[in-house]
Design a protein around this motif. Structure first.
Motif, PDB file in Angstrom:
ATOM      1  N   ALA A 186      18.699  56.367  29.056  1.00  0.00           N
ATOM      2  CA  ALA A 186      19.891  57.215  29.161  1.00  0.00           C
ATOM      3  C   ALA A 186      20.470  57.495  27.779  1.00  0.00           C
ATOM      4  CB  ALA A 186      20.929  56.539  30.052  1.00  0.00           C
ATOM      5  N   GLU A 187      20.491  56.478  26.929  1.00  0.00           N
ATOM      6  CA  GLU A 187      21.038  56.650  25.579  1.00  0.00           C
ATOM      7  C   GLU A 187      20.233  57.660  24.760  1.00  0.00           C
ATOM      8  OE1 GLU A 187      22.827  52.087  25.161  1.00  0.00           O
ATOM      9  OE2 GLU A 187      21.046  52.702  24.022  1.00  0.00           O
ATOM     10  N   LEU A 188      18.914  57.689  24.991  1.00  0.00           N
ATOM     11  CA  LEU A 188      18.060  58.613  24.247  1.00  0.00           C
ATOM     12  C   LEU A 188      17.850  59.947  24.972  1.00  0.00           C
ATOM     13  CD1 LEU A 188      15.297  56.117  23.007  1.00  0.00           C
ATOM     14  CD2 LEU A 188      17.202  57.072  21.688  1.00  0.00           C
ATOM     15  N   GLY A 189      18.408  60.071  26.174  1.00  0.00           N
ATOM     16  CA  GLY A 189      18.239  61.308  26.941  1.00  0.00           C
ATOM     17  C   GLY A 189      16.819  61.504  27.427  1.00  0.00           C
ATOM     18  N   LEU A 190      16.126  60.413  27.751  1.00  0.00           N
ATOM     19  CA  LEU A 190      14.736  60.476  28.199  1.00  0.00           C
ATOM     20  C   LEU A 190      14.660  60.347  29.715  1.00  0.00           C
ATOM     21  CD1 LEU A 190      13.125  58.076  25.554  1.00  0.00           C
ATOM     22  CD2 LEU A 190      13.056  60.580  25.543  1.00  0.00           C
TER      23      LEU A 190
ATOM     24  N   GLN B  43       8.270  61.489  31.279  1.00  0.00           N
ATOM     25  CA  GLN B  43       8.372  62.780  30.604  1.00  0.00           C
ATOM     26  C   GLN B  43       8.232  62.673  29.084  1.00  0.00           C
ATOM     27  OE1 GLN B  43       8.555  65.715  32.441  1.00  0.00           O
ATOM     28  NE2 GLN B  43       8.176  64.211  34.077  1.00  0.00           N
ATOM     29  N   TYR B  44       7.709  61.556  28.599  1.00  0.00           N
ATOM     30  CA  TYR B  44       7.543  61.398  27.147  1.00  0.00           C
ATOM     31  C   TYR B  44       6.376  60.453  26.866  1.00  0.00           C
ATOM     32  CZ  TYR B  44       9.794  56.868  27.880  1.00  0.00           C
ATOM     33  OH  TYR B  44      10.097  55.617  28.334  1.00  0.00           O
ATOM     34  N   ARG B  45       5.876  60.551  25.644  1.00  0.00           N
ATOM     35  CA  ARG B  45       4.896  59.590  25.136  1.00  0.00           C
ATOM     36  C   ARG B  45       5.611  58.616  24.197  1.00  0.00           C
ATOM     37  NH1 ARG B  45       1.780  64.536  25.058  1.00  0.00           N
ATOM     38  NH2 ARG B  45      -0.244  64.268  26.103  1.00  0.00           N
TER      39      ARG B  45
ATOM     40  N   LEU C 218       1.755  66.795  19.400  1.00  0.00           N
ATOM     41  CA  LEU C 218       1.896  66.504  20.831  1.00  0.00           C
ATOM     42  C   LEU C 218       3.277  66.887  21.347  1.00  0.00           C
ATOM     43  CD1 LEU C 218       0.021  63.081  20.990  1.00  0.00           C
ATOM     44  CD2 LEU C 218      -0.788  65.302  21.812  1.00  0.00           C
ATOM     45  N   GLY C 219       4.275  66.777  20.497  1.00  0.00           N
ATOM     46  CA  GLY C 219       5.574  67.366  20.798  1.00  0.00           C
ATOM     47  C   GLY C 219       6.514  66.593  21.696  1.00  0.00           C
ATOM     48  N   ASP C 220       6.075  65.494  22.292  1.00  0.00           N
ATOM     49  CA  ASP C 220       6.960  64.770  23.220  1.00  0.00           C
ATOM     50  C   ASP C 220       6.950  63.277  22.914  1.00  0.00           C
ATOM     51  OD1 ASP C 220       4.390  64.179  23.975  1.00  0.00           O
ATOM     52  OD2 ASP C 220       4.674  64.573  26.114  1.00  0.00           O
ATOM     53  N   VAL C 221       6.860  62.937  21.630  1.00  0.00           N
ATOM     54  CA  VAL C 221       6.637  61.557  21.218  1.00  0.00           C
ATOM     55  C   VAL C 221       7.931  60.897  20.742  1.00  0.00           C
ATOM     56  CG1 VAL C 221       5.439  60.070  19.552  1.00  0.00           C
ATOM     57  CG2 VAL C 221       4.235  61.999  20.597  1.00  0.00           C
ATOM     58  N   VAL C 222       8.163  59.682  21.241  1.00  0.00           N
ATOM     59  CA  VAL C 222       9.245  58.818  20.772  1.00  0.00           C
ATOM     60  C   VAL C 222       8.609  57.662  20.020  1.00  0.00           C
ATOM     61  CG1 VAL C 222      11.144  57.296  21.444  1.00  0.00           C
ATOM     62  CG2 VAL C 222      10.715  59.420  22.716  1.00  0.00           C
ATOM     63  N   LEU C 223       9.082  57.397  18.787  1.00  0.00           N
ATOM     64  CA  LEU C 223       8.461  56.388  17.945  1.00  0.00           C
ATOM     65  C   LEU C 223       9.519  55.450  17.356  1.00  0.00           C
ATOM     66  CD1 LEU C 223       5.604  56.995  15.350  1.00  0.00           C
ATOM     67  CD2 LEU C 223       7.395  55.320  14.950  1.00  0.00           C
ATOM     68  N   PRO C 224       9.655  54.220  17.905  1.00  0.00           N
ATOM     69  CA  PRO C 224      10.490  53.220  17.225  1.00  0.00           C
ATOM     70  C   PRO C 224       9.846  52.901  15.879  1.00  0.00           C
ATOM     71  CG  PRO C 224      10.018  52.588  19.498  1.00  0.00           C
ATOM     72  CD  PRO C 224       9.095  53.715  19.161  1.00  0.00           C
ATOM     73  N   CYS C 225      10.549  53.137  14.794  1.00  0.00           N
ATOM     74  CA  CYS C 225       9.944  53.145  13.465  1.00  0.00           C
ATOM     75  C   CYS C 225      10.061  51.780  12.785  1.00  0.00           C
ATOM     76  CB  CYS C 225      10.594  54.226  12.599  1.00  0.00           C
ATOM     77  SG  CYS C 225       9.567  54.743  11.205  1.00  0.00           S
TER      78      CYS C 225
ATOM     79  N   SER D 219       7.295  51.007  30.049  1.00  0.00           N
ATOM     80  CA  SER D 219       7.061  51.155  31.492  1.00  0.00           C
ATOM     81  C   SER D 219       7.395  52.551  31.996  1.00  0.00           C
ATOM     82  CB  SER D 219       7.873  50.106  32.263  1.00  0.00           C
ATOM     83  OG  SER D 219       9.260  50.280  32.059  1.00  0.00           O
ATOM     84  N   SER D 220       8.247  53.277  31.273  1.00  0.00           N
ATOM     85  CA  SER D 220       8.658  54.610  31.726  1.00  0.00           C
ATOM     86  C   SER D 220       7.908  55.739  31.033  1.00  0.00           C
ATOM     87  CB  SER D 220      10.168  54.795  31.499  1.00  0.00           C
ATOM     88  OG  SER D 220      10.909  53.899  32.293  1.00  0.00           O
ATOM     89  N   ALA D 221       7.095  55.422  30.022  1.00  0.00           N
ATOM     90  CA  ALA D 221       6.311  56.451  29.333  1.00  0.00           C
ATOM     91  C   ALA D 221       5.143  56.899  30.202  1.00  0.00           C
ATOM     92  CB  ALA D 221       5.800  55.903  28.006  1.00  0.00           C
ATOM     93  N   HIS D 222       4.687  58.138  30.000  1.00  0.00           N
ATOM     94  CA  HIS D 222       3.489  58.556  30.740  1.00  0.00           C
ATOM     95  C   HIS D 222       2.225  58.256  29.945  1.00  0.00           C
ATOM     96  CE1 HIS D 222       2.215  62.289  28.625  1.00  0.00           C
ATOM     97  NE2 HIS D 222       3.495  62.499  28.404  1.00  0.00           N
ATOM     98  N   GLN D 223       2.403  57.887  28.660  1.00  0.00           N
ATOM     99  CA  GLN D 223       1.268  57.510  27.827  1.00  0.00           C
ATOM    100  C   GLN D 223       1.792  56.783  26.596  1.00  0.00           C
ATOM    101  OE1 GLN D 223      -1.068  60.489  25.356  1.00  0.00           O
ATOM    102  NE2 GLN D 223      -2.513  60.178  27.052  1.00  0.00           N
TER     103      GLN D 223
END
Length: 353
Positions: free
Chosen positions: A187-191, A195-197, A223-230, A267-271
């Motif tokens: 929710a905090e990240l709007g995900l 719906q995201y990798r 890929l355009g839909d990637v979230v990356l904890p850096c 657990s909520s990522a599609h990949q």
């Protein structure tokens, strides 16, 4: 029995949590943090979330070259062994903290127990592979997560003190899965779920090679839909190579997250796309397809069961795999059923009988 446990990096904190709880039911544990991972997001937060007791000692080694880091740890751990006089020294995984602890104990004839023994990627270019092999060859109790790990040890002539326990990261994951579901991170990240990798990139073989780092970031950007904890090292190298602004524009770069938040994101990522061994395994247990940004893996079972695909750092190969890969088999309980910590505690207890 007095057990001196050495940890230093976030994967070891995760593995330590369930084992420490079991050991402390019957034994005295002295917990040593080498300081290999030292900032809050990579260290303190994990102790809090996982309920790990505050370390009895923190060596505060911090980052350095492999030789300097391992050498400082070796000296610091030896001093503590001589002071505490443990009956056994316990190490986890494959970091410099693991090797330093095992060597320090072996040199003064204190028995060594190695959790996650027998893993092999067969790539000696990886410092983790060197750490694994050397640690196994000076350990007295080799606590293997899988049958494959046991077979690897047999091929190297190691048969005494070898035990199949299952994987303690499964214990940790199953023990925290329900709590992770309550994390507000999505929710905090709007995900939205599915719906995201999710991506992680931290290994030196990728971050310290500007060409590889650029190729990986370019592919993730495409890929355009990637979230990356850096990871801090990744952020530093992106900035040093002038890649940070472009990566941050095309990829959702976020600060490092805690264990529960990471489980929620996984657990909520599609990949998942990663070069982390632990994340590969967590993806498998959670049932999320994984693309591994390496050419080898120590978790060969995930590839054999078609839930993980090795692609290395090639831009086109990453994009192609991410867009086409899908698992073709059912997952198994190859990593155990979440009972590894108790098995390890029993085996260690029997060592003193």
């Amino acid at each position: 029995m007095k057990i001196l446990t050495v940890v230093g990096a976030r994967p070891q904190f995760i593995k330590c949590a369930p084992v420490s709880r079991e050991l402390r039911k019957e034994h005295e544990e002295v917990l040593v943090h080498t300081g290999q991972h030292y900032d809050r997001e990579m260290s303190d937060l994990f102790f809090e979330e996982l309920g790990i007791p505050k370390p009895d000692y923190n060596l505060g080694i911090g980052s350095a070259t492999h030789a300097h880091q391992t050498g400082e740890m070796l000296a610091g751990i030896e001093d503590l062994i001589l002071e505490e006089k443990p009956d056994l020294l316990l190490v986890y995984g494959d970091t410099n903290s693991t090797l330093a602890g095992a060597l320090a104990a072996a040199k003064v004839h204190v028995p060594v127990a190695h959790v996650e023994a027998g893993l092999r990627s067969f790539d000696r270019r990886m410092p983790e592979e060197v750490n694994r092999v050397l640690t196994d060859h000076c350990s007295d109790l080799l606590l293997c997560p899988t049958e494959t790990a046991m077979e690897n040890l047999r091929k190297e002539g190691i048969t005494r003190g070898v035990h199949l326990t299952g994987d303690v990261m499964v214990d940790a994951l199953l023990g925290h899965a329900e709590v992770a579901k309550t994390s507000p991170i999505l929710a905090e990240l709007g995900l939205e779920r599915g719906q995201y990798r999710l991506a992680t990139v931290h290994r030196a073989e990728n971050t310290d090679d500007p060409a590889k780092l650029a190729a990986i970031m370019g592919a993730l950007g495409d890929l355009g839909d990637v979230v990356l904890p850096c990871h801090p090292r990744t952020e530093k190298m992106l900035k040093n190579t002038g890649l940070y602004e472009e990566a941050n524009r095309r990829i959702r770069l976020i600060p490092p997250v805690g264990y529960l938040e990471m489980l929620a994101l996984e657990s909520s990522a599609h990949q998942i796309l990663t070069d982390s061994g632990g994340v590969q395994k967590e993806a498998y247990v959670l049932g999320v397809p994984c693309i591994t940004l390496r050419e080898t893996t120590e978790w060969v079972e995930t590839v054999q069961d078609s839930w993980n695909m090795l692609v290395g750092s090639d831009h086109e190969a990453i994009v192609r795999a991410a867009r086409t890969f899908s698992p073709k088999r059912e997952r198994s309980d190859v990593f155990g059923k979440g009972e590894a910590a108790r098995a390890i505690a029993v085996i260690i207890g029997e060592k003193t009988e």
